[in-house]
Design a protein around this motif. Structure first.
Motif, PDB file in Angstrom:
ATOM      1  N   PRO A   1       4.368   1.479 -10.001  1.00  0.00           N
ATOM      2  CA  PRO A   1       3.604   0.473 -10.741  1.00  0.00           C
ATOM      3  C   PRO A   1       3.715  -0.914 -10.102  1.00  0.00           C
ATOM      4  CG  PRO A   1       5.076   1.703 -12.196  1.00  0.00           C
ATOM      5  CD  PRO A   1       5.433   2.068 -10.789  1.00  0.00           C
ATOM      6  N   ILE A   2       2.692  -1.721 -10.303  1.00  0.00           N
ATOM      7  CA  ILE A   2       2.629  -3.074  -9.732  1.00  0.00           C
ATOM      8  C   ILE A   2       3.861  -3.893 -10.117  1.00  0.00           C
ATOM      9  CG2 ILE A   2       1.356  -5.273  -9.817  1.00  0.00           C
ATOM     10  CD1 ILE A   2      -0.001  -3.134  -8.097  1.00  0.00           C
ATOM     11  N   GLU A   3       4.308  -3.792 -11.363  1.00  0.00           N
ATOM     12  CA  GLU A   3       5.460  -4.590 -11.813  1.00  0.00           C
ATOM     13  C   GLU A   3       6.716  -4.234 -11.015  1.00  0.00           C
ATOM     14  OE1 GLU A   3       3.714  -2.491 -14.017  1.00  0.00           O
ATOM     15  OE2 GLU A   3       2.292  -4.098 -14.467  1.00  0.00           O
ATOM     16  N   VAL A   4       6.870  -2.957 -10.705  1.00  0.00           N
ATOM     17  CA  VAL A   4       8.041  -2.511  -9.939  1.00  0.00           C
ATOM     18  C   VAL A   4       7.899  -2.954  -8.481  1.00  0.00           C
ATOM     19  CG1 VAL A   4       9.445  -0.522  -9.260  1.00  0.00           C
ATOM     20  CG2 VAL A   4       8.388  -0.588 -11.525  1.00  0.00           C
ATOM     21  N   ILE A   5       6.679  -2.890  -7.961  1.00  0.00           N
ATOM     22  CA  ILE A   5       6.443  -3.380  -6.599  1.00  0.00           C
ATOM     23  C   ILE A   5       6.788  -4.862  -6.522  1.00  0.00           C
ATOM     24  CG2 ILE A   5       4.715  -3.797  -4.801  1.00  0.00           C
ATOM     25  CD1 ILE A   5       3.281  -1.247  -5.777  1.00  0.00           C
ATOM     26  N   LYS A   6       6.434  -5.628  -7.546  1.00  0.00           N
ATOM     27  CA  LYS A   6       6.751  -7.070  -7.575  1.00  0.00           C
ATOM     28  C   LYS A   6       8.265  -7.268  -7.535  1.00  0.00           C
ATOM     29  CE  LYS A   6       6.123 -11.523  -8.251  1.00  0.00           C
ATOM     30  NZ  LYS A   6       6.635 -12.330  -7.163  1.00  0.00           N
ATOM     31  N   THR A   7       8.989  -6.464  -8.283  1.00  0.00           N
ATOM     32  CA  THR A   7      10.453  -6.543  -8.255  1.00  0.00           C
ATOM     33  C   THR A   7      10.968  -6.242  -6.850  1.00  0.00           C
ATOM     34  OG1 THR A   7      10.609  -5.910 -10.581  1.00  0.00           O
ATOM     35  CG2 THR A   7      12.582  -5.585  -9.231  1.00  0.00           C
TER      36      THR A   7
ATOM     37  N   ARG B   1       0.841  -1.206   0.000  1.00  0.00           N
ATOM     38  CA  ARG B   1       0.000   0.000   0.000  1.00  0.00           C
ATOM     39  C   ARG B   1       0.874   1.252   0.000  1.00  0.00           C
ATOM     40  NH1 ARG B   1      -3.728   2.535   4.673  1.00  0.00           N
ATOM     41  NH2 ARG B   1      -4.845   4.000   3.360  1.00  0.00           N
ATOM     42  N   CYS B   2       1.901   1.254   0.796  1.00  0.00           N
ATOM     43  CA  CYS B   2       2.816   2.393   0.875  1.00  0.00           C
ATOM     44  C   CYS B   2       3.464   2.654  -0.486  1.00  0.00           C
ATOM     45  CB  CYS B   2       3.877   2.121   1.932  1.00  0.00           C
ATOM     46  SG  CYS B   2       5.122   3.402   2.070  1.00  0.00           S
ATOM     47  N   LEU B   3       3.966   1.619  -1.122  1.00  0.00           N
ATOM     48  CA  LEU B   3       4.610   1.777  -2.422  1.00  0.00           C
ATOM     49  C   LEU B   3       3.609   2.203  -3.489  1.00  0.00           C
ATOM     50  CD1 LEU B   3       7.016  -1.291  -2.319  1.00  0.00           C
ATOM     51  CD2 LEU B   3       7.624   1.134  -2.057  1.00  0.00           C
ATOM     52  N   LYS B   4       2.417   1.636  -3.451  1.00  0.00           N
ATOM     53  CA  LYS B   4       1.380   1.986  -4.426  1.00  0.00           C
ATOM     54  C   LYS B   4       0.965   3.444  -4.256  1.00  0.00           C
ATOM     55  CE  LYS B   4      -1.226   0.897  -7.833  1.00  0.00           C
ATOM     56  NZ  LYS B   4      -0.593   1.307  -9.079  1.00  0.00           N
TER      57      LYS B   4
END
Length: 149
Positions: free
Chosen positions: A60-66, A52-55
């Motif tokens: 972006p979701i792809e970067v959060i996944k990384t 939630r903090c990163l979003k």
């Protein structure tokens, strides 16, 4: 253990977001019961808070996944995670400057509309009127037919 509904309430996310983040692999510690229902322990709740903090930063979701994958690899990835955050910050600063340019342009347009509404200026905002007023603002007409007019 918490249900999706409880996890949403605890984190301030929607139930849809909790499911979405789970399905995208952003909550590695989520568990499932015999009926395949998601169950969240405190670590899972922490992952949701982190996502939630990163979003909220616009990541972006792809970067959060990384980022999540790097976290799972451990402390040896702190330099990569730091670089990822710095890259995201730089991208956000570029977007901020672009947004500032948009606001400045809209401020000019707002002033123009105020002049039009106060009858201090003709309506130069309607392309249908440009053939009649192009002599006033020749620098803003780009089409060849408008310039020939």
């Amino acid at each position: 253990m918490h249900t999706v509904k409880e996890a949403a309430r605890i984190t301030g996310l929607t139930e849809h977001a909790v499911r979405f983040y789970t399905d995208k692999g952003l909550v590695p510690s989520v568990q499932r019961n015999g009926n395949n229902i998601r169950l969240f322990n405190e670590e899972s709740i922490n992952w949701l808070h982190g996502v939630r903090c990163l979003k909220q930063s616009g990541m972006p979701i792809e970067v959060i996944k990384t980022y999540v994958d790097l976290c799972l690899e451990g402390d040896s990835t702190i330099p990569q995670r730091s670089a990822l955050i710095m890259e995201h910050k730089e991208a956000a600063l570029i977007k901020l400057e672009e947004a500032k340019r948009h606001v400045a342009h809209l401020e000019q347009k707002t002033a123009l509309y105020q002049d039009i509404l106060a009858h201090r200026s003709p309506d130069t905002t309607n392309p249908g009127n440009w053939a009649e007023i192009q002599h006033m603002h020749a620098d803003v007409f780009y089409s060849a037919s408008a310039r020939k007019g």
